[in-house]
Design an enzyme around this catalytic site. Structure first.
Site, PDB file in Angstrom:
ATOM      1  N   ASP A 183      -0.416  23.743 -43.288  1.00  0.00           N
ATOM      2  CA  ASP A 183      -0.994  24.244 -44.525  1.00  0.00           C
ATOM      3  C   ASP A 183      -0.769  25.748 -44.588  1.00  0.00           C
ATOM      4  O   ASP A 183      -0.320  26.361 -43.615  1.00  0.00           O
ATOM      5  CB  ASP A 183      -2.487  23.903 -44.562  1.00  0.00           C
ATOM      6  CG  ASP A 183      -3.050  23.908 -45.980  1.00  0.00           C
ATOM      7  OD1 ASP A 183      -2.319  24.313 -46.904  1.00  0.00           O
ATOM      8  OD2 ASP A 183      -4.216  23.517 -46.153  1.00  0.00           O
ATOM      9  N   VAL A 238       0.839  -1.204   0.000  1.00  0.00           N
ATOM     10  CA  VAL A 238       0.000   0.000   0.000  1.00  0.00           C
ATOM     11  C   VAL A 238       0.870   1.248   0.000  1.00  0.00           C
ATOM     12  O   VAL A 238       0.572   2.253  -0.658  1.00  0.00           O
ATOM     13  CB  VAL A 238      -0.951  -0.017   1.210  1.00  0.00           C
ATOM     14  CG1 VAL A 238      -1.712   1.303   1.322  1.00  0.00           C
ATOM     15  CG2 VAL A 238      -1.929  -1.170   1.092  1.00  0.00           C
ATOM     16  N   ALA A 239       1.992   1.194   0.726  1.00  0.00           N
ATOM     17  CA  ALA A 239       2.881   2.353   0.783  1.00  0.00           C
ATOM     18  C   ALA A 239       3.500   2.648  -0.574  1.00  0.00           C
ATOM     19  O   ALA A 239       3.775   3.808  -0.908  1.00  0.00           O
ATOM     20  CB  ALA A 239       3.981   2.107   1.820  1.00  0.00           C
ATOM     21  N   GLU A 288      -2.134   5.241  -5.304  1.00  0.00           N
ATOM     22  CA  GLU A 288      -3.517   5.051  -5.732  1.00  0.00           C
ATOM     23  C   GLU A 288      -4.056   6.221  -6.548  1.00  0.00           C
ATOM     24  O   GLU A 288      -4.918   6.050  -7.398  1.00  0.00           O
ATOM     25  CB  GLU A 288      -4.414   4.835  -4.495  1.00  0.00           C
ATOM     26  CG  GLU A 288      -4.192   3.535  -3.767  1.00  0.00           C
ATOM     27  CD  GLU A 288      -3.079   3.621  -2.739  1.00  0.00           C
ATOM     28  OE1 GLU A 288      -2.352   4.645  -2.751  1.00  0.00           O
ATOM     29  OE2 GLU A 288      -2.916   2.691  -1.938  1.00  0.00           O
TER      30      GLU A 288
END
Length: 914
Positions: A336, A289-290, A294
């Protein structure tokens, strides 16, 4: 339906330019058209006259592909870990983020295939044909080869056809890029040049602007020139953008680090710390998780989304989020000319007569001289521009003729469409082969022929010349003067039209233009110019400073394009002009050498295949290419380029569908503004990646200290406190960094290489080593000091029920608050890559200030609100301990400020040395 092969009984035209009787024989048809039943049989054999599309990829597979994107997989992992950690609501939120991002990306990828559907809009619903000897109206989709099609003014041509009678003016701009209508006649059977240049052929998707003719259909549906371009558009795939590729690399790197850290902790926790297997697995989840950011994917998506909204305010509508970043890495812009570099407003700038050269860009004389007045009258009479309410400034029609009408008004000749039509007795339409046009007009009972056209087309017909002293026969010296004047004006890239007149003898009107257009008196030459947009020169200069190469790719004449390129600064040393025919004759190796050896290039009279070749050659050399276009013929190249840029005002629906970005103002300067915005967005993506990565070190180090100490040092941080940092205090400042203003010198940097990684060793050293290392030292210092102040000694138990458990909760809270304090210093340090904070200003990003305020409020709620204390395991530390946190932001920012000062000093010495 679309047939893949044709039965032997189906008639096939080998060459639409072969003799008409042979073409009719090949198509098995006659002057009375097809029989209705035969047309029905051919409809079955050939298929409907529609633009079809190959079967696309299955939508559910595309959606699944978005759901298993590496970063999406990482978020799925984070959701699973959140479930394991007991935070189901968090897991649901992450899953929603994954699904929303997948659906959004899926919808964006469907835009490419819609280009072919937009092409179908160029086919009308009904068409007039001759069947069974009678004129009848049929659905355009039911046209077949061999049909005798009636083409009228104002109608869109709905199949490729060979004229058999009559003549029409056709707007071919959607296929060729030419702004002037082309005259097509059944009498012009010259087979030289390409099929699109054939003067007796008309093509599907073009518009008849004048005249009426009958034409023999020889190609329908996907066999037409329009269908060929549709097929090219389908065959050209879309590569992933640089950012998309980089995000995948980032995702795999993060996943590798997270999984490796989690697996490494299992033996450390089990054998070194003496933990049980269940406890070691729990802490391994904490390490994962560290390491998992997320908020990375939604932060990137939202940052790009904010870039899209900013570009929309600037006049650029981007249809794919990742295109914002691709713009920032652009190394070559193929632009163009008409309407993009120029204002698309042709005007007469000079008028040459044998007496003088009149400059209309300056104030004209109060009263024009006699010869100039005669030229103005002739130009106003030999003209088809429509003047609304007698006001030349509201004239409409061909830009060249509108320019002549306005010039005549400046010279004192009133322009009135109704009066011109009343006096006109006959008109010989502009013929691109003859390159001239003429009208027979009644002037007080006398008939006059007024003619205009290319100087080389008009001069041979002139036997006299008008001068201040009166008309006199053209002498050799006069022709030399005229040639010298034409050469000088042409050298400036101006469009030249010679104007002449002749008084016709009394009697019947001439039936043939050859009888009328002879023994003319030359009045002079009008030189026209489509002025460049005033803001383009500055935008071009910014491109040069930013190391972006500019190449003009246009359907217009090379001299005109080269002059515009010189005026706006694209060509500063004389551009090399390459025509479409010259490009077609080049091999791939020759084209590569041309692009490598000539930096200033103008490609004129380009075809769809030519634009594709240019884009492919540049991309093969490692360039990231932005290509502009507005016509149907530009669609394949717009899709092939890394960034296809279509014109919103003058562009066709096809070009807008095929492009990645649409300019609402058709302005080249908007492209440059988009490039700058893209660079800024990419910089900001790296800034919040730096910001997010920097917090991995202070989150991971506590677990390593716990494991390496064998449990003698209690765990400094809990899993839920990590989640509070990653999805609570970290998110808003990261989003705020996505809105960071452009760093000084942004457009003075060269474009980054295509292969450059968004995460480089320098970024990792700065994030994990400098910012993360300083933060980890400070955080662990705060944790240990709080434990020590509470009476803890190494090895003392701190679990639930022990005397030191409350002290341990205070210490973990200090770790949590220390990370938050270090985040503030990291956020301000991450705002610049090399510049000092003083240069960008402390308060220039107000959103970041609000993000920091939210971060502090959220952290305070986690620490001091009793319900959240129970969830996150926090306890307010003593006030004396909290005071230790005050210098943390300054120390983190200060360390990075010193590092950036050293980098600036080193780069400055390198610049001086270079």
């Amino acid at each position: 339906m679309t047939t893949t092969g044709e039965p032997a009984a189906v008639p096939v035209a080998r060459d639409p330019r072969e003799p008409l009787d042979r073409l009719m024989r090949d198509l098995r048809c006659g002057p009375d058209g097809l029989a209705a039943r035969e047309a029905g049989r051919r409809l079955v054999a050939y298929g409907t006259n529609e633009l079809t599309r190959r079967r696309g990829r299955q939508w559910w597979k595309e959606l699944v592909r978005q759901l298993v994107h590496p970063l999406a997989l990482l978020l799925w992992l984070a959701a699973g870990l959140a479930v394991v950690a007991g935070t189901v609501a968090l897991a649901v939120a992450i899953v929603v983020v994954v699904l929303v991002n997948a659906v959004f990306a899926f919808i964006q990828e469907q835009q490419a295939e819609r280009a072919v559907e937009a092409l179908a809009a160029y086919l009308p619903q009904r068409a007039d044909v001759v069947r069974d000897g009678a004129l009848t109206s049929v659905a355009a989709r039911d046209l077949v080869p061999g049909d005798l099609l009636v083409v009228r003014e104002g109608e869109r041509v709905c199949a490729d056809a060979r004229l058999v009678s009559g003549g029409v003016e056709v707007d071919l701009s959607t296929l060729t890029g030419e702004s002037m209508p082309a005259y097509r006649s059944a009498d012009q059977t010259d087979t030289r040049g390409s099929v699109l240049e054939a003067r007796d052929l008309v093509f599907s998707g073009t518009t008849c602007t004048a005249g009426e003719a009958r034409a023999l259909v020889f190609a329908t549906g996907m066999r037409t020139e329009l269908g060929r371009i549709a097929a090219l558009s389908q065959r050209v795939g879309r590569d992933v953008s640089p950012l998309e590729a980089q995000v995948k690399r980032v995702a795999w790197l993060i996943a590798l680090v997270a999984v490796a850290a989690g697996l490494a902790f299992l033996p450390l926790g089990t054998f070194a710390a003496g933990l049980g297997l269940a406890a070691a697995f729990t802490f391994a989840i904490g390490l994962l998780v560290a390491n998992v950011p997320e908020g990375l994917l939604p932060t990137i998506t939202l940052a790009l989304g904010m870039g899209v909204r900013e570009l929309a305010r600037c006049g650029a509508v981007v249809k794919r989020l990742s295109a914002v970043e691709t713009l920032g890495s652009t190394t070559v812009i193929c632009t163009d000319k008409t309407g993009t570099l120029t204002m698309n407003q042709m005007r007469v700038t000079r008028i040459w007569t044998p007496s003088r050269l009149l400059d209309l860009e300056r104030r004209p004389p109060p009263q024009a001289w006699p010869v100039e007045l005669r030229l103005a009258r002739a130009a106003a009479a030999c003209n088809n521009a429509t003047i609304r309410s007698g006001r030349p400034d509201e004239a409409s029609g061909d830009p060249t003729e509108v320019a002549l009408v306005r010039a005549a008004t400046i010279l004192g000749v009133p322009a009135d469409s109704a009066e011109r039509q009343r006096r006109q007795r006959r008109q010989f339409h502009f013929d691109p082969a003859l390159r001239r046009m003429s009208t027979v007009d009644d002037d007080g009972g006398a008939l006059w022929l007024h003619a205009k056209g290319a100087p080389e087309a008009i001069l041979p017909l002139c036997t006299a010349i008008a001068d201040a002293g009166g008309d006199h026969p053209i002498r050799a010296a006069d022709r030399e003067r005229i040639t010298a004047a034409v050469t000088q004006l042409a050298g400036h890239g101006l469009r030249l039209l010679a104007v002449a007149e002749r008084r016709l003898p009394a009697g019947p009107l001439p039936e043939r233009r050859e009888d009328a257009e002879q023994r003319l008196t030359l009045l002079g030459v009008a030189a026209m110019f489509d002025p460049p947009r005033p803001e383009v020169a500055d935008a071009v200069a910014r491109c040069h400073t930013a190391g972006i190469r500019l190449i003009v790719v246009t359907g217009d004449h090379g001299l005109t394009a080269a002059e515009i390129a010189r005026r706006v600064g694209i060509a500063t040393h004389g551009a090399t002009v390459v025509t479409g025919a010259e490009l077609d004759a080049m091999s791939e190796a020759e084209l590569d050498r041309l692009l490598a050896g000539h930096r200033e290039l103008v490609f004129a009279r380009t075809s769809p295949e030519a634009k594709l070749r240019i884009a492919d050659a540049l991309r093969a050399d490692g360039h990231i290419v932005a290509m502009t276009g507005d016509g149907v013929n530009d669609a394949p190249a717009l899709r092939r380029a890394d960034i296809g840029v279509a014109m919103g005002r003058s562009g066709t629906d096809v070009a807008r569908e095929a492009a990645t970005m649409v300019l609402t103002d058709d302005n080249f300067a908007t492209i440059v503004a988009a490039v700058q915005a893209g660079r800024r967005v990419y910089d900001n993506v790296r800034k919040f990646i730096l910001y997010i990565f920097a917090h991995a070190t202070p989150e991971v180090v506590p677990f390593l200290v716990f494991a390496l100490s064998g449990g003698a040092v209690p765990l400094p941080l809990t899993v839920l406190q990590i989640l509070a940092v990653d999805l609570g205090t970290e998110t808003l400042p990261a989003l705020a960094l996505g809105r960071e203003p452009a760093e000084p010198g942004l457009m003075r940097r060269p474009p980054r290489p295509r292969e450059e990684n968004v995460i480089q060793a320098r970024l990792l050293v700065r994030a994990w080593g400098l910012l993360g290392g300083v933060s980890a030292v400070l955080v662990m210092t705060g944790f240990l000091l709080t434990l020590h102040a509470g009476g803890w000694h190494p090895g003392d138990p701190t679990g639930p029920g022990t005397a030191l458990h409350h002290v341990w909760r205070q210490a973990t809270t200090m770790t949590f608050l220390g990370i938050v304090a270090c985040q503030i210093g990291t956020a301000f340090a991450a705002r610049t890559q090399t510049a000092s904070l003083r240069q960008v200003g402390v308060s220039s990003n107000r959103l970041l200030l609000w993000g920091v305020a939210f971060e502090l409020a959220f952290a305070a709620a986690v620490v001091w609100l009793p319900p959240l204390q129970g969830i996150f395991g926090t306890a307010p530390p003593p006030v004396g301990q909290l005071a230790l946190l005050l210098p943390f932001p300054v120390l983190v920012w200060g360390a990075d400020e010193l590092w950036r000062a050293r980098v600036r000093c080193r780069e400055g010495r390198a610049g001086v040395g270079g």
